[in-house]
Design an enzyme around this catalytic site. Sequence first.
Site, PDB file in Angstrom:
ATOM      1  N   ARG A 203      13.143   7.612  40.567  1.00 50.68           N
ATOM      2  CA  ARG A 203      13.323   8.534  41.700  1.00 50.68           C
ATOM      3  C   ARG A 203      13.879   7.855  42.946  1.00 50.68           C
ATOM      4  NH1 ARG A 203       8.450  10.623  39.551  1.00 50.68           N
ATOM      5  NH2 ARG A 203       8.888  12.551  38.452  1.00 50.68           N
TER       6      ARG A 203
ATOM      7  N   ASN B 253      37.126  17.702  55.765  1.00 52.63           N
ATOM      8  CA  ASN B 253      38.023  18.169  54.701  1.00 52.63           C
ATOM      9  C   ASN B 253      39.390  18.608  55.202  1.00 52.63           C
ATOM     10  OD1 ASN B 253      36.514  17.678  52.420  1.00 52.63           O
ATOM     11  ND2 ASN B 253      35.301  19.526  52.720  1.00 52.63           N
TER      12      ASN B 253
ATOM     13  N   GLU C  57      25.733  19.159  54.663  1.00 49.79           N
ATOM     14  CA  GLU C  57      26.789  20.162  54.644  1.00 49.79           C
ATOM     15  C   GLU C  57      26.223  21.570  54.787  1.00 49.79           C
ATOM     16  OE1 GLU C  57      29.286  19.612  51.164  1.00 49.79           O
ATOM     17  OE2 GLU C  57      30.788  18.781  52.508  1.00 49.79           O
TER      18      GLU C  57
ATOM     19  N   GLU D 122      43.024   8.646  55.188  1.00 46.38           N
ATOM     20  CA  GLU D 122      41.714   9.110  55.672  1.00 46.38           C
ATOM     21  C   GLU D 122      41.461   8.590  57.099  1.00 46.38           C
ATOM     22  OE1 GLU D 122      39.910  11.315  54.102  1.00 46.38           O
ATOM     23  OE2 GLU D 122      40.228  11.083  51.934  1.00 46.38           O
TER      24      GLU D 122
ATOM     25  N   HIS E 266      42.236  18.747  52.831  1.00 49.32           N
ATOM     26  CA  HIS E 266      41.659  18.581  51.502  1.00 49.32           C
ATOM     27  C   HIS E 266      41.733  19.819  50.607  1.00 49.32           C
ATOM     28  CE1 HIS E 266      40.375  14.745  53.004  1.00 49.32           C
ATOM     29  NE2 HIS E 266      39.709  14.449  51.898  1.00 49.32           N
TER      30      HIS E 266
ATOM     31  N   ARG F 298      30.231  19.201  58.781  1.00 50.53           N
ATOM     32  CA  ARG F 298      30.711  18.183  57.849  1.00 50.53           C
ATOM     33  C   ARG F 298      32.014  18.615  57.178  1.00 50.53           C
ATOM     34  NH1 ARG F 298      27.170  13.987  54.169  1.00 50.53           N
ATOM     35  NH2 ARG F 298      28.983  13.027  53.229  1.00 50.53           N
TER      36      ARG F 298
ATOM     37  N   LYS G  35      27.057  10.760  49.902  1.00 50.53           N
ATOM     38  CA  LYS G  35      27.361  11.611  48.743  1.00 50.53           C
ATOM     39  C   LYS G  35      27.574  10.713  47.535  1.00 50.53           C
ATOM     40  CE  LYS G  35      29.570  15.683  50.674  1.00 50.53           C
ATOM     41  NZ  LYS G  35      30.807  16.487  50.655  1.00 50.53           N
TER      42      LYS G  35
ATOM     43  N   HIS H  18      43.044  18.840  47.110  1.00 53.14           N
ATOM     44  CA  HIS H  18      42.296  18.994  45.853  1.00 53.14           C
ATOM     45  C   HIS H  18      43.115  19.777  44.829  1.00 53.14           C
ATOM     46  CE1 HIS H  18      38.292  18.331  48.188  1.00 53.14           C
ATOM     47  NE2 HIS H  18      38.793  17.194  47.748  1.00 53.14           N
TER      48      HIS H  18
ATOM     49  N   HIS I  46      44.080   9.951  45.731  1.00 52.12           N
ATOM     50  CA  HIS I  46      43.403  10.916  46.603  1.00 52.12           C
ATOM     51  C   HIS I  46      43.990  10.925  48.020  1.00 52.12           C
ATOM     52  CE1 HIS I  46      40.367  13.397  48.428  1.00 52.12           C
ATOM     53  NE2 HIS I  46      40.115  12.432  49.299  1.00 52.12           N
TER      54      HIS I  46
ATOM     55  N   LYS J  99      32.948   9.236  61.064  1.00 58.55           N
ATOM     56  CA  LYS J  99      32.267   9.883  59.939  1.00 58.55           C
ATOM     57  C   LYS J  99      30.765   9.926  60.190  1.00 58.55           C
ATOM     58  CE  LYS J  99      31.845  10.583  55.058  1.00 58.55           C
ATOM     59  NZ  LYS J  99      32.323  10.367  53.701  1.00 58.55           N
TER      60      LYS J  99
HETATM   61  N1  NAD Z   1      31.198   9.900  48.057  1.00 62.76           N
HETATM   62  C1  NAD Z   1      32.115  10.315  48.894  1.00 62.76           C
HETATM   63  O1  NAD Z   1      31.816  10.785  50.002  1.00 62.76           O
HETATM   64  C2  NAD Z   1      33.548  10.190  48.516  1.00 62.76           C
HETATM   65  C3  NAD Z   1      34.547  10.378  49.492  1.00 62.76           C
HETATM   66  C4  NAD Z   1      35.880  10.170  49.123  1.00 62.76           C
HETATM   67  C5  NAD Z   1      36.192   9.800  47.812  1.00 62.76           C
HETATM   68  N2  NAD Z   1      35.193   9.645  46.893  1.00 62.76           N
HETATM   69  C6  NAD Z   1      35.492   9.243  45.518  1.00 62.76           C
HETATM   70  O2  NAD Z   1      36.054   7.938  45.564  1.00 62.76           O
HETATM   71  C7  NAD Z   1      36.865   7.750  44.397  1.00 62.76           C
HETATM   72  C8  NAD Z   1      38.157   7.095  44.824  1.00 62.76           C
HETATM   73  O3  NAD Z   1      37.844   5.861  45.409  1.00 62.76           O
HETATM   74  P1  NAD Z   1      38.911   4.687  45.504  1.00 62.76           P
HETATM   75  O4  NAD Z   1      40.174   5.213  46.064  1.00 62.76           O
HETATM   76  O5  NAD Z   1      38.238   3.551  46.154  1.00 62.76           O
HETATM   77  O6  NAD Z   1      39.229   4.404  43.967  1.00 62.76           O
HETATM   78  P2  NAD Z   1      38.728   3.318  42.891  1.00 62.76           P
HETATM   79  O7  NAD Z   1      37.303   3.029  43.019  1.00 62.76           O
HETATM   80  O8  NAD Z   1      39.224   3.827  41.574  1.00 62.76           O
HETATM   81  O9  NAD Z   1      39.572   2.020  43.293  1.00 62.76           O
HETATM   82  C9  NAD Z   1      40.968   2.042  43.202  1.00 62.76           C
HETATM   83  C10 NAD Z   1      41.499   0.869  42.373  1.00 62.76           C
HETATM   84  O10 NAD Z   1      41.424  -0.328  43.135  1.00 62.76           O
HETATM   85  C11 NAD Z   1      40.760  -1.353  42.384  1.00 62.76           C
HETATM   86  N3  NAD Z   1      40.140  -2.208  43.395  1.00 62.76           N
HETATM   87  C12 NAD Z   1      39.030  -1.958  44.118  1.00 62.76           C
HETATM   88  N4  NAD Z   1      38.873  -2.908  45.062  1.00 62.76           N
HETATM   89  C13 NAD Z   1      39.878  -3.780  44.904  1.00 62.76           C
HETATM   90  C14 NAD Z   1      40.260  -4.966  45.586  1.00 62.76           C
HETATM   91  N5  NAD Z   1      39.598  -5.397  46.658  1.00 62.76           N
HETATM   92  N6  NAD Z   1      41.359  -5.633  45.154  1.00 62.76           N
HETATM   93  C15 NAD Z   1      42.078  -5.157  44.100  1.00 62.76           C
HETATM   94  N7  NAD Z   1      41.784  -4.030  43.430  1.00 62.76           N
HETATM   95  C16 NAD Z   1      40.691  -3.360  43.836  1.00 62.76           C
HETATM   96  C17 NAD Z   1      39.839  -0.606  41.470  1.00 62.76           C
HETATM   97  O11 NAD Z   1      39.501  -1.380  40.354  1.00 62.76           O
HETATM   98  C18 NAD Z   1      40.701   0.599  41.093  1.00 62.76           C
HETATM   99  O12 NAD Z   1      41.611   0.229  40.079  1.00 62.76           O
HETATM  100  C19 NAD Z   1      37.060   9.122  43.790  1.00 62.76           C
HETATM  101  O13 NAD Z   1      36.293   9.234  42.619  1.00 62.76           O
HETATM  102  C20 NAD Z   1      36.531  10.087  44.849  1.00 62.76           C
HETATM  103  O14 NAD Z   1      35.971  11.249  44.290  1.00 62.76           O
HETATM  104  C21 NAD Z   1      33.895   9.827  47.222  1.00 62.76           C
HETATM  105 ZN    ZN Z   2      39.184  12.553  51.163  1.00 66.77          ZN
END
Ligand code: NAD
Ligand code: ZN
Length: 385
Positions: free
Chosen positions: A139, A264, A255, A203, A267, A260, A161, A271, A285, A245
Amino acid sequence: MGYAMKRNEGFSPTEKKEHTVVHVPLGAMSYDIIIGERVLAETGAILSDVVKCKRAIIVTDDNVASRYLHRLTGSLAAAEIRCTSFILPSGEATKSTDQLLKLVHNILSQEPDRHTAVIALGGGVIGDIAGCAASLVLRGLPFVQIPTTLLAQVDSSVGGKTGVNTSYGKNTMGSFYQPKIVLIDITTLETLPKRELLSGYAEIAKYGLIADAMFFEWLEVNANALLSGNVDLLTRAIATSCKAKAEIVAEDEREISGKRALLNFGHTFAHALEAETGYGPDLLHGEAVGVGMVLAAALSERLRLCGQRTTTRIREHLSSVGLRTSLREVREMWNINQLIAHMAHDKKAEHGALNFVLTRGIGSAEIVKNVDKELVRDIITEALQ
Ligand SMILES: NC(=O)c1ccc[n+]([C@@H]2O[C@H](COP(=O)([O-])OP(=O)(O)OC[C@H]3O[C@@H](n4cnc5c(N)ncnc54)[C@H](O)[C@@H]3O)[C@@H](O)[C@H]2O)c1
Ligand SMILES: [Zn+2]
């Protein structure tokens, strides 16, 4: 929104270190975001001091593990924190219920107690799945975010999130679960591919556009230098984004009030574009958000919420850093009906109505509900001409 942040003299009395600290005020769930150039090397000392854990389970991906895992494990060992690591394949497909269950079982097999920390070392994919697992095991185990992509540093690691994708859609299973601390070592960006860096930058620009005109003006002057790796500018942009943020999340953690939702901006369009391109390498993204913010500005202009100058400034700025700003730059042909259908099914859409975050000018955003579908169709059609 100002740029004030406190400077911290460090966690170890024996060495003088300097970090930038942004506080996320969430009552008993409050935490700090530490930003600096030596944060990974100092993680062990920081965690001993702040989280007081003696054991940690690191969750990371194969790309990140080969570059940064040894730095983290070395730092934990120096602080006498025992650790193991669980390395997942990189990429969005990892955010699945199968991988989540494997991760949860792996953590359970190590017989954790409530003081065993789960550390996410990686981008948003790793942060989301590791945070979700941390929230489920016993938990809730203490959770630490060490984001290594710019997108994760300014967005996904802050705000609590967590989640994975299911056959019912993206991020449809998960929880709100705040980390104990977020540790941002900006030197990890040195190995991040330029496209990923720009995706995160979209972003950053978004925070200026929704709430801070002065920050956007500052970005117009400094974006290219910060994207070329200027450490002071990068630190300031990341800290300002995290603070923006944090302020919004502090007002509306779950939200509920709608505040919050301002995060978006761009977005609803983004999306839909991602759903059409399959959440894959064709359109990252942040890249989708860049195109989406320009479309949202065009829609705002049509609804007379802002003037043409706003749309032009947004487009010119995003394009000046190398982001695509038009649908046609992404693909020649789009199925407009399909895009609108995605928007109506967005998990933030209520009963199929189209809701958007729109702009009243740089630095000012608002939620507009029930936007006429035909108007949205017109905006997309014009964008394709
Ligand atoms: N929780 C939230 O509030 C929230 C907000 C926005 C996005 N997200 C989620 O985040 C995800 C996207 O995140 P992202 O863009 O970081 O993608 P990701 O985690 O897939 O990373 C992108 C790529 O970069 C590589 N990588 C990471 N750090 C590196 C580094 N320092 N050097 C070289 N390569 C590196 C990873 O292996 C991957 O291939 C999505 O799933 C999205 O839904 C969540
Ligand atoms: Zn975003």
